[in-house]
Structure formats: structure tokens, C-alpha cells
Design an enzyme around this catalytic site. Structure first.
Site, PDB file in Angstrom:
ATOM      1  N   ARG A  62      35.348   4.193  29.770  1.00  0.00           N
ATOM      2  CA  ARG A  62      35.709   5.177  28.747  1.00  0.00           C
ATOM      3  C   ARG A  62      34.782   6.388  28.821  1.00  0.00           C
ATOM      4  O   ARG A  62      35.180   7.496  28.493  1.00  0.00           O
ATOM      5  CB  ARG A  62      35.642   4.533  27.359  1.00  0.00           C
ATOM      6  CG  ARG A  62      36.727   3.497  27.134  1.00  0.00           C
ATOM      7  CD  ARG A  62      36.488   2.716  25.869  1.00  0.00           C
ATOM      8  NE  ARG A  62      35.263   1.930  25.949  1.00  0.00           N
ATOM      9  CZ  ARG A  62      34.754   1.222  24.955  1.00  0.00           C
ATOM     10  NH1 ARG A  62      35.380   1.204  23.789  1.00  0.00           N
ATOM     11  NH2 ARG A  62      33.644   0.529  25.107  1.00  0.00           N
ATOM     12  N   LEU A 102      38.998  -6.200  30.375  1.00  0.00           N
ATOM     13  CA  LEU A 102      38.853  -5.550  29.074  1.00  0.00           C
ATOM     14  C   LEU A 102      38.785  -6.628  27.985  1.00  0.00           C
ATOM     15  O   LEU A 102      39.087  -7.797  28.236  1.00  0.00           O
ATOM     16  CB  LEU A 102      40.052  -4.610  28.836  1.00  0.00           C
ATOM     17  CG  LEU A 102      40.143  -3.421  29.802  1.00  0.00           C
ATOM     18  CD1 LEU A 102      41.429  -2.637  29.572  1.00  0.00           C
ATOM     19  CD2 LEU A 102      38.919  -2.518  29.658  1.00  0.00           C
ATOM     20  N   HIS A 107      44.093  -6.775  26.894  1.00  0.00           N
ATOM     21  CA  HIS A 107      44.637  -7.304  28.160  1.00  0.00           C
ATOM     22  C   HIS A 107      46.111  -6.941  28.321  1.00  0.00           C
ATOM     23  O   HIS A 107      46.548  -6.531  29.388  1.00  0.00           O
ATOM     24  CB  HIS A 107      44.493  -8.833  28.203  1.00  0.00           C
ATOM     25  CG  HIS A 107      43.096  -9.300  28.471  1.00  0.00           C
ATOM     26  ND1 HIS A 107      42.757 -10.631  28.586  1.00  0.00           N
ATOM     27  CD2 HIS A 107      41.929  -8.608  28.655  1.00  0.00           C
ATOM     28  CE1 HIS A 107      41.463 -10.741  28.826  1.00  0.00           C
ATOM     29  NE2 HIS A 107      40.943  -9.537  28.862  1.00  0.00           N
ATOM     30  N   LYS A 125      40.658 -14.119  31.570  1.00  0.00           N
ATOM     31  CA  LYS A 125      41.100 -15.109  30.597  1.00  0.00           C
ATOM     32  C   LYS A 125      40.625 -14.707  29.211  1.00  0.00           C
ATOM     33  O   LYS A 125      39.598 -14.033  29.130  1.00  0.00           O
ATOM     34  CB  LYS A 125      40.580 -16.505  30.946  1.00  0.00           C
ATOM     35  CG  LYS A 125      39.150 -16.608  31.441  1.00  0.00           C
ATOM     36  CD  LYS A 125      38.010 -16.091  30.622  1.00  0.00           C
ATOM     37  CE  LYS A 125      37.770 -16.606  29.243  1.00  0.00           C
ATOM     38  NZ  LYS A 125      36.591 -16.008  28.571  1.00  0.00           N
ATOM     39  N   ARG A 195      33.340 -10.676  21.501  1.00  0.00           N
ATOM     40  CA  ARG A 195      33.771 -12.039  21.141  1.00  0.00           C
ATOM     41  C   ARG A 195      33.809 -12.262  19.629  1.00  0.00           C
ATOM     42  O   ARG A 195      34.409 -13.228  19.166  1.00  0.00           O
ATOM     43  CB  ARG A 195      32.853 -13.070  21.822  1.00  0.00           C
ATOM     44  CG  ARG A 195      33.049 -13.127  23.315  1.00  0.00           C
ATOM     45  CD  ARG A 195      31.846 -13.732  24.019  1.00  0.00           C
ATOM     46  NE  ARG A 195      32.017 -13.723  25.468  1.00  0.00           N
ATOM     47  CZ  ARG A 195      31.859 -12.656  26.232  1.00  0.00           C
ATOM     48  NH1 ARG A 195      31.524 -11.489  25.686  1.00  0.00           N
ATOM     49  NH2 ARG A 195      32.040 -12.729  27.538  1.00  0.00           N
ATOM     50  N   ASP A 207      37.623 -17.276  23.465  1.00  0.00           N
ATOM     51  CA  ASP A 207      36.645 -17.025  24.526  1.00  0.00           C
ATOM     52  C   ASP A 207      36.289 -18.280  25.324  1.00  0.00           C
ATOM     53  O   ASP A 207      36.363 -18.289  26.553  1.00  0.00           O
ATOM     54  CB  ASP A 207      35.369 -16.435  23.908  1.00  0.00           C
ATOM     55  CG  ASP A 207      34.365 -16.081  24.987  1.00  0.00           C
ATOM     56  OD1 ASP A 207      34.728 -15.318  25.891  1.00  0.00           O
ATOM     57  OD2 ASP A 207      33.240 -16.592  24.948  1.00  0.00           O
TER      58      ASP A 207
HETATM   59  N1  LIG Z   1      35.741 -15.235  34.008  1.00  0.00           N
HETATM   60  C1  LIG Z   1      34.589 -15.322  33.378  1.00  0.00           C
HETATM   61  O1  LIG Z   1      33.695 -16.079  33.755  1.00  0.00           O
HETATM   62  C2  LIG Z   1      34.348 -14.458  32.211  1.00  0.00           C
HETATM   63  C3  LIG Z   1      35.379 -13.776  31.659  1.00  0.00           C
HETATM   64  N2  LIG Z   1      35.169 -12.921  30.620  1.00  0.00           N
HETATM   65  C4  LIG Z   1      36.304 -12.189  30.085  1.00  0.00           C
HETATM   66  O2  LIG Z   1      36.191 -10.848  30.541  1.00  0.00           O
HETATM   67  C5  LIG Z   1      36.512  -9.926  29.514  1.00  0.00           C
HETATM   68  C6  LIG Z   1      35.320  -9.005  29.292  1.00  0.00           C
HETATM   69  O3  LIG Z   1      34.184  -9.731  28.938  1.00  0.00           O
HETATM   70  P1  LIG Z   1      32.704  -9.105  29.130  1.00  0.00           P
HETATM   71  O4  LIG Z   1      32.547  -8.580  30.506  1.00  0.00           O
HETATM   72  O5  LIG Z   1      31.750 -10.124  28.691  1.00  0.00           O
HETATM   73  O6  LIG Z   1      32.758  -7.945  28.081  1.00  0.00           O
HETATM   74  P2  LIG Z   1      32.132  -6.475  28.053  1.00  0.00           P
HETATM   75  O7  LIG Z   1      31.997  -6.123  26.619  1.00  0.00           O
HETATM   76  O8  LIG Z   1      30.947  -6.383  28.937  1.00  0.00           O
HETATM   77  O9  LIG Z   1      33.259  -5.624  28.753  1.00  0.00           O
HETATM   78  C7  LIG Z   1      34.434  -5.229  28.164  1.00  0.00           C
HETATM   79  C8  LIG Z   1      34.799  -3.867  28.694  1.00  0.00           C
HETATM   80  O10 LIG Z   1      35.912  -3.452  27.942  1.00  0.00           O
HETATM   81  C9  LIG Z   1      35.869  -2.049  27.779  1.00  0.00           C
HETATM   82  N3  LIG Z   1      36.417  -1.668  26.479  1.00  0.00           N
HETATM   83  C10 LIG Z   1      37.519  -0.941  26.313  1.00  0.00           C
HETATM   84  N4  LIG Z   1      37.800  -0.776  25.025  1.00  0.00           N
HETATM   85  C11 LIG Z   1      36.829  -1.411  24.350  1.00  0.00           C
HETATM   86  C12 LIG Z   1      36.557  -1.573  22.977  1.00  0.00           C
HETATM   87  N5  LIG Z   1      37.349  -1.050  22.017  1.00  0.00           N
HETATM   88  N6  LIG Z   1      35.476  -2.277  22.643  1.00  0.00           N
HETATM   89  C13 LIG Z   1      34.682  -2.817  23.585  1.00  0.00           C
HETATM   90  N7  LIG Z   1      34.890  -2.695  24.903  1.00  0.00           N
HETATM   91  C14 LIG Z   1      35.955  -1.991  25.285  1.00  0.00           C
HETATM   92  C15 LIG Z   1      34.443  -1.613  27.989  1.00  0.00           C
HETATM   93  O11 LIG Z   1      34.620  -0.722  29.046  1.00  0.00           O
HETATM   94  P3  LIG Z   1      33.981   0.700  29.239  1.00  0.00           P
HETATM   95  O12 LIG Z   1      33.040   0.387  30.326  1.00  0.00           O
HETATM   96  O13 LIG Z   1      35.161   1.507  29.586  1.00  0.00           O
HETATM   97  O14 LIG Z   1      33.301   1.152  28.002  1.00  0.00           O
HETATM   98  C16 LIG Z   1      33.707  -2.832  28.488  1.00  0.00           C
HETATM   99  O15 LIG Z   1      33.079  -2.576  29.721  1.00  0.00           O
HETATM  100  C17 LIG Z   1      36.949 -10.778  28.339  1.00  0.00           C
HETATM  101  O16 LIG Z   1      38.334 -10.931  28.380  1.00  0.00           O
HETATM  102  C18 LIG Z   1      36.286 -12.131  28.577  1.00  0.00           C
HETATM  103  O17 LIG Z   1      37.009 -13.200  28.012  1.00  0.00           O
HETATM  104  C19 LIG Z   1      33.903 -12.709  30.160  1.00  0.00           C
HETATM  105  C20 LIG Z   1      32.838 -13.385  30.661  1.00  0.00           C
HETATM  106  C21 LIG Z   1      32.986 -14.382  31.672  1.00  0.00           C
HETATM  107  O1  LIG Z   2      34.542 -16.630  30.376  1.00  0.00           O
HETATM  108  C1  LIG Z   2      33.504 -16.940  29.874  1.00  0.00           C
HETATM  109  O2  LIG Z   2      32.717 -17.843  30.496  1.00  0.00           O
HETATM  110  C2  LIG Z   2      31.401 -18.082  30.116  1.00  0.00           C
HETATM  111  C3  LIG Z   2      31.131 -17.796  28.668  1.00  0.00           C
HETATM  112  O3  LIG Z   2      29.747 -17.799  28.433  1.00  0.00           O
HETATM  113  C4  LIG Z   2      31.722 -16.508  28.249  1.00  0.00           C
HETATM  114  O4  LIG Z   2      31.515 -16.254  26.876  1.00  0.00           O
HETATM  115  C5  LIG Z   2      33.165 -16.463  28.536  1.00  0.00           C
HETATM  116  O5  LIG Z   2      33.713 -15.216  28.210  1.00  0.00           O
END
Ligand SMILES: NC(=O)C1=CN([C@@H]2O[C@H](COP(=O)(O)OP(=O)(O)OC[C@H]3O[C@@H](n4cnc5c(N)ncnc54)[C@H](OP(=O)(O)O)[C@@H]3O)[C@@H](O)[C@H]2O)C=CC1
Ligand SMILES: O=C1OC[C@@H](O)[C@H](O)[C@H]1O
Length: 397
Positions: A62, A102, A107, A125, A195, A207
Site C-alpha cells: 500500500r 493479505l 483474500h 490459508k 489476527r 488463523d
Molecule cells: N502459511 C503460513 O505459514 C502462514 C500464513 N499466514 C497467512 O498469511 C496472511 C498474512 O499473514 P501475515 O504475513 O502474518 O500478516 P501481515 O500483517 O504481515 O501481512 C498482511 C499484509 O496485508 C496487507 N494489508 C492490506 N490491507 C491491510 C489492512 N487493512 N490491514 C493490514 N494489512 C493489510 C499489508 O500489506 P502492505 O505491505 O501493502 O501494507 C500486509 O503486508 C494471513 O492470511 C495469514 O493467515 C500467516 C502466517 C503464516
Molecule cells: O499460518 C500460520 O501458521 C503459524 C501461526 O503461528 C500463524 O499465526 C498462522 O497464521
């Protein structure tokens, strides 16, 4: 090498994977990342560096400066930013696929936009806030002949696959019950985190619970038939948000599920396990295990979500009045592609690229699977009384 040294060496290599040259025979899939999300480096940037058919070409944030900083840090050639940055990324004709990390509540909108722009999507996810939104995303992907994958990375790791293989082999007889936990101590997830934001699809079940549910559904091989009971503890905010919907954010959720053939399932997820002992001051460890009880014994998979870093599988088989137990590790498939240092995300990327290249992935998560996972998340939320997460207002024009 002693196990601790080899484990540290393996984790080090997993987190610092070697750069591989692009394949001369197969053009790389060019990815763009929506948001400079915390998860993006380990989930896609690093795996792409060591995949000869994947390259991360662009990132959007953003804030343009944030996008540029992320791009510079990770060696990504293009950065988009500002109010139209996400759309510009999606419209970039050089890109083949979009990674969508996101917040959950965004999503649906951005996956629909990416698919509409003709891009394949690797989607974090849980798929979306609702099952209906998940269904619509997969319908659009199918209509446009595009690949859409919910990034349940742990499923692609040999450890999870090995547990499924043991169950399916019948070695321990029929499954009678399954349980999975994913819980972190209080303070692990900070107060302003996405979260804990209901409007963005926050909550422990969304989450963490999405994994627990996915895990017992995958290992059982069937969907539940009923939510027998479900209890949620609401998150207690240090500084309560003005929105009354904040009270719908679950900190900890437990549920018991009925499955076909008298199988039962239990899940527990938490974004804030309380300490124990006097005044709850003693710290708790994260809880990250899956258990499968069978007629003839049981299996435990410790650390299914982070199996790439460390895991063990204990198989305890009843024999007469006693038991025979063994411990297995599965960092690399016995047959198939993989290296012991590959992360769950690297295995996932392998499958995603295989699918795009018309090869058969070692494992896949179907549309029906992702839709059903969201359906059961909604059913559990409904049983807790908190209700589902907010429906997106986005309409694809
Ligand atoms: N597969 C896995 O192991 C994991 C999966 N996840 C998933 O990934 C996703 C992101 O998690 P995570 O990386 O921890 O989160 P972050 O908060 O680090 O990232 C979310 C991103 O979303 C963007 N964004 C856009 N609109 C908004 C808003 N209104 N408020 C906040 N952020 C916004 C931000 O982008 P910008 O840079 O543009 O500001 C930010 O970088 C979630 O769906 C989570 O469930 C999370 C952790 C582990
Ligand atoms: O996807 C995930 O995996 C690990 C967790 O700690 C995290 O909160 C979640 O977003």
C-alpha cells in the site's frame, strides 16, 4: 553428525536455501506478491530462489516505499505501491501467478481480481472469510482455466504424507478418533495484529484452527458429520477497540466433531494460551501436535505445521497386553522429489509449479477440500455463538 548438529545444519539450509539457476528448458513461472507480508519471504521468496522454474518478479504494498524496501531486501526487480499498487501488480502482463498473503478478509476480493486478470493464485490459508466466497473463487478459477491453491503448506511435507500413509496402510486398523492442536502462548501474537481484527477475518479458529480442522479432515479422509460442541473464549484486548464486533474475536476455540463410522475428532486452537502455576506466571509451550487413535494403536505427529524445522512421528502398536513403539522422521519422501532441507513451503511450491506445468504434483488440495474446510469453520463458529466472519462487500464487475 550428532542429531542436534545435523538438525541445526538442516534448518540453516532451509532458511538460507541455495540460489539455483533458471531451467534452460522450462521458462520460470513469474510471481507477484500482494502486500509486503511477514509470511512472504519464507512462504514464497526463499522457496522460489531454490526452484529452477519460479521467480518472484514483483511485489506491491500500500505504501510504495515499503514495497521498494521489501523488493530491495529480497532482490525483487519490480515494486508497485500507492492506492492502485495492488491492481497494477495484478495487471502486470509479465506476471503468471499472484501470491496472496493479505489479511483473510481481503483474500476473496484480491483473489477474484487476480483470477479475473488471468493470473494463477497461490492463496494463503484460510481461503476466505466464508465458504461461499471460497466456492466463488474456485468457480472463477475453473471457468478461466487457472490454478488456485489454498496454501496449507504442511500438507505437502513428507511428514504429514507419511502419517497419512501409515493410517491408509491399515497397520493400526481403523481410525477411531483424531485430534489436532495449534496454540501459542499469550504475547506471541501482538495486540494490533491482523489476527485480532474481526473486520479483517481475525480470530483463533480462522488463523490457527483452520490448520487443526484441515489436519483431522485430511488424516481421517472424510468430512465431519456434526459439530457436537464448540466453545470459544473471546480475546481480551488491553485497549478495547471501539467496534463492538471486537468481542467476536476468539482467543481460544475448542470443538468436538462427529465423523462417519463412529469416528470422533477434537480441535483446540489458541492465539493466547495462558501461563500455568501460581498467578499463571509460568510460561507455556506452543501446542502443535496431531494424534490419531486407531483400533490397534496410535500415531502422534509432533509439529505438523512446522514439520520442516523439526518433527517426530511416534507409532505405538498394541501387541497382546503390551505395545511396540517406534519413532519415524520424514523430511524427504522415500520415493519422489524433495530434499531433507526443503521447507513445507518449498514442497508446496513444487506442487504448485508442477500443476502449472502440466505435471502431476505429489500432493494437491482440491477446491472441494478448501470449500469444505471453510464450511466447517463456519459451522464451528456458529456453534460457539460467535458466528461467521464478515462477508466481503466486494462484487466482481
Ligand atoms: N502459511 C503460513 O505459514 C502462514 C500464513 N499466514 C497467512 O498469511 C496472511 C498474512 O499473514 P501475515 O504475513 O502474518 O500478516 P501481515 O500483517 O504481515 O501481512 C498482511 C499484509 O496485508 C496487507 N494489508 C492490506 N490491507 C491491510 C489492512 N487493512 N490491514 C493490514 N494489512 C493489510 C499489508 O500489506 P502492505 O505491505 O501493502 O501494507 C500486509 O503486508 C494471513 O492470511 C495469514 O493467515 C500467516 C502466517 C503464516
Ligand atoms: O499460518 C500460520 O501458521 C503459524 C501461526 O503461528 C500463524 O499465526 C498462522 O497464521
Amino acid at each position: 553428525m550428532v542429531p542436534v548438529v545435523s538438525t541445526v545444519a538442516r534448518i540453516y539450509k532451509a532458511l538460507n536455501p541455495p540460489n539455483v539457476d533458471p531451467s534452460p528448458d522450462s521458462p520460470p513461472i513469474k510471481f507477484g506478491i500482494l502486500g509486503a507480508a511477514k509470511i512472504a519471504p519464507i512462504a514464497l521468496v526463499d522457496p522460489a530462489k531454490c526452484h529452477p522454474e519460479a521467480v518472484v518478479l514483483a511485489v506491491a504494498a500500500r505504501d510504495k516505499t515499503r514495497a521498494e524496501a521489501f523488493a530491495k531486501k529480497h532482490g525483487i526487480p519490480k515494486a508497485y505501491g500507492g492506492s492502485n499498487g495492488y491492481q497494477e501488480l495484478i495487471d502486470d502482463p509479465e506476471l503468471d501467478a499472484i501470491y496472496n498473503p493479505l489479511p483473510n478478509g481481503l483474500h476473496y476480493e484480491w483473489t477474484m481480481k487476480a483470477l479475473a486478470a488471468g493470473k494463477h493464485v497461490l492463496l494463503e490459508k484460510p481461503s476466505a472469510n466464508t465458504a461461499e466466497e471460497t466456492r466463488k473463487m474456485f468457480e472463477l478459477a475453473e471457468k478461466k482455466n487457472l490454478v488456485l491453491l489454498e496454501a496449507f503448506h504442511y500438507r505437502f511435507h513428507p511428514a504429514t504424507q507419511r502419517v497419512k500413509e501409515i493410517i491408509d496402510s491399515g497397520e493400526l486398523g481403523s481410525v477411531t478418533s483424531l485430534s489436532a492442536t495449534l496454540a501459542v502462548p499469550r504475547g506471541f501474537v501482538k495486540e494490533g495484529d491482523i489476527r485480532f481484527d474481526y473486520s479483517l477475518g481475525g480470530g483463533a479458529l480462522m488463523d490457527m484452527g483452520c490448520y487443526t480442522l484441515n489436519c483431522i479432515r485430511f488424516l481421517s479422509g472424510v468430512d465431519p458429520t456434526d459439530v457436537q460442541d464448540a466453545t470459544a473464549l473471546a480475546h481480551v484486548f488491553k485497549t478495547p477497540p471501539s467496534s463492538s464486533e471486537a468481542s467476536l474475536v476468539d482467543d481460544t476455540t475448542t470443538a468436538h466433531l462427529a465423523f462417519p463410522n463412529s469416528m470422533s475428532g477434537a480441535i483446540m486452537c489458541s492465539l493466547g494460551l495462558t501461563g500455568w502455576g501460581p498467578f499463571s506466571i509460568l510460561p507455556r509451550w506452543p501446542e502443535v501436535a496431531a494424534h490419531v487413535q486407531c483400533e490397534g494403536g496410535e500415531i502422534k505427529l509432533f509439529n505438523y505445521p512446522g514439520s520442516w524445522a523439526y518433527h517426530y512421528i511416534t507409532v505405538s502398536k498394541r501387541k497382546g497386553s503390551g505395545r511396540i513403539a517406534r519413532t519415524e522422521k520424514a523430511y524427504k519422501p522415500k520415493n519422489g522429489k524433495g530434499e531433507d532441507w526443503w521447507t513445507t513451503y518449498r514442497y508446496q511450491l513444487e506442487a504448485f509449479i508442477d500443476k502449472l506445468k502440466g505435471r502431476t504434483p505429489q500432493h494437491w488440495i482440491s477446491a472441494e477440500d478448501s470449500i469444505a474446510n471453510m464450511e466447517w469453520i463456519e459451522k464451528i463458529y456458529s456453534k460457539t455463538g460467535l458466528g461467521p466472519r464478515p462477508v466481503s462487500s466486494f462484487v466482481l464487475s
